[in-house]
Design a protein around this motif. Structure first.
Motif, PDB file in Angstrom:
ATOM      1  N   ILE A 250      10.613   4.613  -3.138  1.00 40.47           N
ATOM      2  CA  ILE A 250      10.090   3.442  -3.696  1.00 40.47           C
ATOM      3  C   ILE A 250      11.076   2.180  -3.425  1.00 40.47           C
ATOM      4  N   TYR A 251      12.192   2.586  -4.043  1.00 40.23           N
ATOM      5  CA  TYR A 251      13.059   1.438  -4.126  1.00 40.23           C
ATOM      6  C   TYR A 251      13.514   1.263  -2.538  1.00 40.23           C
ATOM      7  N   HIS A 252      13.706   2.098  -1.895  1.00 45.12           N
ATOM      8  CA  HIS A 252      14.009   1.704  -0.300  1.00 45.12           C
ATOM      9  C   HIS A 252      12.736   1.258   0.341  1.00 45.12           C
ATOM     10  N   ILE A 253      11.610   1.289   0.108  1.00 41.56           N
ATOM     11  CA  ILE A 253      10.510   0.564   0.633  1.00 41.56           C
ATOM     12  C   ILE A 253      10.504  -0.723   0.301  1.00 41.56           C
TER      13      ILE A 253
ATOM     14  N   LYS B 173       0.917  -1.252   0.121  1.00 39.33           N
ATOM     15  CA  LYS B 173      -0.002   0.193  -0.116  1.00 39.33           C
ATOM     16  C   LYS B 173       0.839   1.232  -0.114  1.00 39.33           C
ATOM     17  N   TYR B 174       1.910   1.376   0.655  1.00 36.63           N
ATOM     18  CA  TYR B 174       2.663   2.412   0.931  1.00 36.63           C
ATOM     19  C   TYR B 174       3.510   2.641  -0.576  1.00 36.63           C
ATOM     20  N   ILE B 175       3.920   1.473  -1.195  1.00 37.27           N
ATOM     21  CA  ILE B 175       4.460   1.589  -2.574  1.00 37.27           C
ATOM     22  C   ILE B 175       3.486   2.112  -3.600  1.00 37.27           C
ATOM     23  N   GLU B 176       2.420   1.646  -3.344  1.00 38.75           N
ATOM     24  CA  GLU B 176       1.423   2.117  -4.360  1.00 38.75           C
ATOM     25  C   GLU B 176       1.012   3.684  -4.327  1.00 38.75           C
ATOM     26  N   TYR B 177       1.016   4.029  -2.960  1.00 38.80           N
ATOM     27  CA  TYR B 177       0.781   5.536  -2.658  1.00 38.80           C
ATOM     28  C   TYR B 177       1.958   6.362  -3.330  1.00 38.80           C
TER      29      TYR B 177
END
Length: 524
Positions: A92-95, A56-60
């Motif tokens: 995003i890469y970090h997540i 969900k975090y990545i999608e946001y």
């Protein structure tokens, strides 16, 4: 936990200030972004961690990055690159990295990671991701194939593509996917080289003057990272030594060069069937790969020959090879198809002489039945129907007709529009012959009874419907198909007034006992 979240939030400050300075987002929107990210960061710190929170975090963040790019284009913002231009992608890469640490075994997560990096065109990051995933999932052929495709399709590096597949095969020597992909890679490469030669107009004379320099360059380009030794038969090695290395100069080789004739793909196939020797479906898929590409007829013939050699007593294999003549012809009304189907029929007949068993006869009849329904030319239909009838009769007379073959034969007769009294008599005889040959086939008995009912064949005690049911159930007492059919017949007789109440009750009582037995059999 709070300290870690605070640390990540502090790292966002320069980026958010830059976004506000460029007027891409307003103060209120930035506050909303901070609030959202804070909630996501706390969600990631939950125990136990859940992958859905990371996704969900990545999608946001992806949606936020897309919105940022649209607004930047609309506002016409240009100039030197600042932190806000790459910060979201870096986050995003970090997540993803944080998710991978906790869920390294999740294949779908790795695939999403790879796809995102591909979409972003980040080749350096992709190399890093492939390196990590192949260390963690070395026995998953999918990742070796993805890495190989990336090297060949994106980086146009055939050498690295080969090395990835070779490494994958070293660890997964029985992987169908890897062998097929390796075979396909070599065919695609040769097809690409041939197309390039055609466009450039490279001739044999041009190549002869470059043979010496090409040989030298090939030696210099040999790849030292080969993990699987690929060799061919001695006869082939006497003709030309082939190794899976140093093939970048293929475009300058002459038309007679073994590599351009697909010899390297043949070597891959040869090694594949040594690794997986007794799998017919495995070899069929090599044919499917060949049919996707052009100029592979020679390779296909060699594959068919190997199938005939190694599966000479396998009816399915012989049938598959016999059908090859018509397999690639889409227009069944063409003259080419007529010649092809005759060749297939001739080959089927040779197979039957070599292996005269019930399965071979059935596969031949199935082939004829299939194409007799497909064609529309009257003469060809008549020819195929004549062949089919002869096949049915010969197999039946030789006691080599299977129960399924009898069912197909009966259905084929029923499909014919014309019918007369002679056909009815022949049908009765065929039904009797079928059930006498296969008394334990409930489907044949059901077919015989249903057709007898439709023909109103109630003359004579031996041929009555009730007698047929009794005989069928006596020979197949555990057939649910026949018991269901019998109950339907009982109710039909009762509705027609041919059965009294006490007779119906008695018969249903027997049927209920039978169903109780079935119930206990299935439970225990």
């Amino acid at each position: 936990m709070a300290e870690t979240v605070q640390y990540y939030l502090e790292q966002m400050v320069p980026e958010l200030e830059d976004l506000e300075r460029k007027e891409i987002f307003t103060k209120e929107e930035i506050k909303s972004i901070v609030k959202k990210r804070t909630n996501f960061e706390y969600a990631l710190k939950r125990r136990p961690a859940q992958i859905i929170d990371f996704l969900k975090y990545i999608e946001y963040e992806m949606n936020l990055d897309l919105l940022k790019k649209k607004r930047k284009n609309r506002l016409g913002i240009k100039g030197r690159v600042t932190i806000s231009d790459y910060s979201i992608k870096r986050r995003i890469y970090h997540i993803f990295d944080r998710a991978i640490i906790k869920f390294a075994g999740d294949v779908k997560l790795w695939v999403q990671y790879i796809e995102y990096a591909k979409n972003e065109g980040d080749h350096k990051m992709l190399s890093k991701i492939f390196g990590s995933v192949l260390q963690l999932h070395p026995t998953n052929p999918m990742f070796w194939i993805m890495a190989s495709k990336y090297e060949y399709e994106i980086n146009t590096n055939i050498m690295s593509a080969r090395v990835f597949l070779q490494r994958g095969l070293r660890l997964n020597h029985d992987s169908h996917q890897l062998w097929h992909q390796y075979f396909k890679l070599e065919l695609i490469y040769v097809e690409k080289i041939k197309a390039r030669r055609k466009i450039l107009g490279i001739s044999n004379k041009d190549d002869e003057s470059n043979d010496e320099s090409n040989d030298e360059s090939n030696v210099e380009r040999k790849d030292s990272q080969n993990f699987i030794e690929i060799t061919a038969d001695d006869d082939f090695l006497k003709t030309k030594k082939l190794e899976l290395k140093g093939l970048d100069n293929l475009p300058n080789l002459d038309d007679d060069n073994l590599l351009l004739r697909g010899e390297l793909a043949k070597v891959v196939y040869s090694n594949a069937i040594k690794a997986i020797p007794n799998d017919l479906s495995f070899r069929k898929e090599f044919i499917d790969v060949c049919q996707e590409l052009s100029d592979t007829n020679t390779i296909q013939e060699e594959i068919y020959e190997s199938i005939l050699k190694d599966f000479e007593n396998n009816p399915e294999a012989l049938s598959y090879v016999a059908e090859r003549h018509v397999a690639n012809i889409s227009d069944v009304q063409s003259v080419e198809f007529v010649h092809a189907i005759k060749n297939s029929i001739d080959e089927f007949q040779k197979c039957i002489e070599t292996l005269p068993n019930d399965e071979m006869w059935y596969l031949f009849s199935k082939f004829l039945l299939k194409y007799s329904r497909m064609v529309s030319e009257p003469n060809l239909i008549a020819f195929l129907n004549k062949k089919l009838l002869k096949t049915y009769k010969t197999a039946s007379e030789s006691n080599l007709a299977s129960s399924q073959m009898y069912l197909d034969w009966i259905n084929w007769i029923l499909e014919k529009e014309e019918s007369n009294s002679n056909d009815t008599i022949k049908m009765k005889g065929l039904l009797t012959k079928a059930t006498d040959t296969w008394p334990n086939s409930s489907k044949l008995w059901e077919k015989r009874i249903n057709i007898t009912i439709s023909l109103n064949d109630n003359e004579g005690e031996n041929d009555s419907i009730d007698e047929l049911y009794k005989l069928a159930l006596k020979l197949n007492p555990t057939s649910l198909i026949l018991w269901d059919s019998y109950i339907s017949w009982i109710f039909k007789k009762f509705k027609n007034g041919d059965l009294k109440d006490f007779e119906l009750e008695k018969l249903l009582l027997v049927c209920n006992k039978i169903y109780d037995c079935f119930y206990f059999l299935f439970i225990y």
